[in-house]
Design an enzyme around this catalytic site. Sequence first.
Site, PDB file in Angstrom:
ATOM      1  N   GLU B  61      -4.614   4.952 -10.618  1.00  0.00           N
ATOM      2  CA  GLU B  61      -3.527   5.819 -10.146  1.00  0.00           C
ATOM      3  C   GLU B  61      -2.682   6.363 -11.300  1.00  0.00           C
ATOM      4  O   GLU B  61      -2.207   7.494 -11.237  1.00  0.00           O
ATOM      5  CB  GLU B  61      -2.646   5.078  -9.129  1.00  0.00           C
ATOM      6  CG  GLU B  61      -3.177   5.099  -7.702  1.00  0.00           C
ATOM      7  CD  GLU B  61      -4.372   4.168  -7.469  1.00  0.00           C
ATOM      8  OE1 GLU B  61      -4.666   3.350  -8.357  1.00  0.00           O
ATOM      9  OE2 GLU B  61      -5.015   4.281  -6.408  1.00  0.00           O
ATOM     10  N   HIS B 130      -0.499  -0.495   3.795  1.00  0.00           N
ATOM     11  CA  HIS B 130      -1.118   0.831   3.963  1.00  0.00           C
ATOM     12  C   HIS B 130      -0.402   1.649   5.029  1.00  0.00           C
ATOM     13  O   HIS B 130      -0.990   2.551   5.612  1.00  0.00           O
ATOM     14  CB  HIS B 130      -2.591   0.692   4.368  1.00  0.00           C
ATOM     15  CG  HIS B 130      -3.504   0.255   3.265  1.00  0.00           C
ATOM     16  ND1 HIS B 130      -3.475  -1.007   2.715  1.00  0.00           N
ATOM     17  CD2 HIS B 130      -4.483   0.913   2.597  1.00  0.00           C
ATOM     18  CE1 HIS B 130      -4.400  -1.102   1.778  1.00  0.00           C
ATOM     19  NE2 HIS B 130      -5.027   0.054   1.681  1.00  0.00           N
TER      20      HIS B 130
END
Lengths: 325, 326
Positions: B61, B130
């Site tokens: 990321e 999530h």
Amino acid sequence: MDATALLDRYERMNVIRRTEKAAHDLFLQGLVKGTTHLAAGQEAIAVGASAALRPDDYVFATYRGHHHALARGATPEECLAELMSRATGLCKAKGGSMHLTKAATGMLGSYAIVGSHLPMAVGAAWSARLRGTEQLAVAFFGDGATNIGAFHESLNLAAVWKLPVLFVCENNLYMEYTPIADVTAVPRPAADRAPAHGIPGEVVDGNDVVAVEEAVGRLARRARAGDGPSVLEAETYRHFGHSRADPAAYRPAEEVERWLKHDPLDLARGRLAELGVGEETVAGADERARAVVERAVEAAKAAPPPDPREALTDVWADGGAAWRT
Amino acid sequence: MADVITYRDAVAEGIAREMRRDASVVCLGEDIAAAGGVFKTTTGLLEEFGPGRVWDTPISEQAIVGAAMGAAMTGMRPVAEIMFSDFLACCWDYLANEIPKVRYMTGGQVTVPLVVRTANGGGLGFGAQHSQATENWALTVPGLKIAAPATPADVVGMLAAAIRSDDPVVFFEHKGLFATKGPPPPPGHVVELGRAAVVREGADVTLVALASTVPLPLKAAGVLAGEGIEAEVVDLRCLVPLDAATVLASLGRTSRLVTVEENPYQGGWGATVVSVVADEGFTLLDAPVRRVAGECVPLPFADSLEEQVIPTVDKIVTEVRRLAAY
Ligand SMILES: Cc1ncc(C[n+]2csc(CCOP(=O)(O)OP(=O)(O)O)c2C)c(N)n1
């Protein structure tokens, strides 16, 4: 390298050394606020690498980046004015010592979060590739940055995308106050890890401007030919402590002495003598460097402070800072 | 084009439209190329634009967003995908320290025209790591624009504005909305950033919502209308720039305010809206303000538990009834 070229590199290193000395003195006079991370002792890496690069290549550096800004076209006056919070500073006095940036000459910034700029250099190299230019991106960073996740993410991404990026580690043996060897499992923190990412890793004497220029030139040619990234670990030593607050008492005296004897300016002077350059010629370069920096100090001192309204500009591309209607 | 389009398909459509008109637009992210994205929001891009413009990345990321930044600084307009908005934390340095500050601290020398797209919020039972609504993380950082569309047409129009913007934009696509449908946008559709939409008119109370919470007050308004309470619903669309003018204008008509947000109450964007209203619209108010927001807990897994902690139609109806009676 011929005598003319070496004399040029010598003079550039000399300007950097004197600018760093000026920054130090101005700090002691209370004219530079905050902190500075001086790169005195590490000039050969910035000057040698820059000399091997094209003017349109991109450079990303750390908070210890005065030498890179100067080597990449920032003037001592702009840099010192920035450190002294003057309107004429390189970044309009909004950046300061840790953020010297001159985008127009490819010096795309100095970043104070350790390792953060390595992915940016990868992105700039990717962009060069996408636009079909033969530009390179170079990330200069310290040994301490090699234990940051972004270092590994960057090496891997650059390797799998085969990008024209050079990772140049300035290994000055210390990450702030702790010897890098105490916190790193391999002796060459950058070069040893490069092969694990499928990238060549080389080591060079970072105080020898000729060796640095030669190595960067070779790796740059390789990258421009489409052969991908590489890691260069340049061994060097900082003359001052980590930052203004640090007298560097943790360094063994004989280590300091050994490295001070291996000074980049002395090395270059020795090589100039070998090439038959007379002392007077070298003194001429010293004098020119001295005059440039002296004028820069005076000009920066005479420059006005920034307009307070500048505090609310430059957040957005339209120049403003409005977050609401 | 069909007469309806899903929010999910609108994402790929919006990106494709910009890639067609501007060769400097490129995409990068995990699984976005051949796989078409884990939410199928980039389906078809690789086929149309090829691997030179749609790049699969490793699970990195920091490198994704950091490389997007470097590319944006040097002439490209990258659109980076961070798979779930929870993962923004892995590259938070770039969103908090690098991208939003570089223009300022270089005295305006550097432009960072990039978009970071990410799937935000709950509703699909993905559990606490999530499912977060994280737009407030970005709201704490000066220098980021924040877009969060609620309809397929807005997805396309706001993506156009975001990708063309010379400023960095964090673009929150809501997971709970991917399957929703709406009219397809006309060619050339652009929704300027920082323009809220009054999506239902009403004279009694203003309900301010964003992305996933826009459908809730619309449904609540239906229930309330049956009780003689007419709610006006404002879809903010963007948190930065914040269209405070539209909120204040609506309040001028209704004199009552409820904000509806999915993120936790603590530090939520509703508090910023409310503080602007308290500061500049106090005399417009005839009642206290209310915030319907998430509870300050990690999002639980079970639907029945999730419902306890994020806004629902019932919670909105209850708050509005209390305000109407004030
Ligand atoms: C992410 C992050 N962690 C910690 C720091 C604090 N810090 C500033 S410089 C530094 C040491 C870095 O050492 P090195 O990378 O070897 O660079 P050098 O100072 O030797 O040039 C540390 C720990 C920081 N700026 N960023």
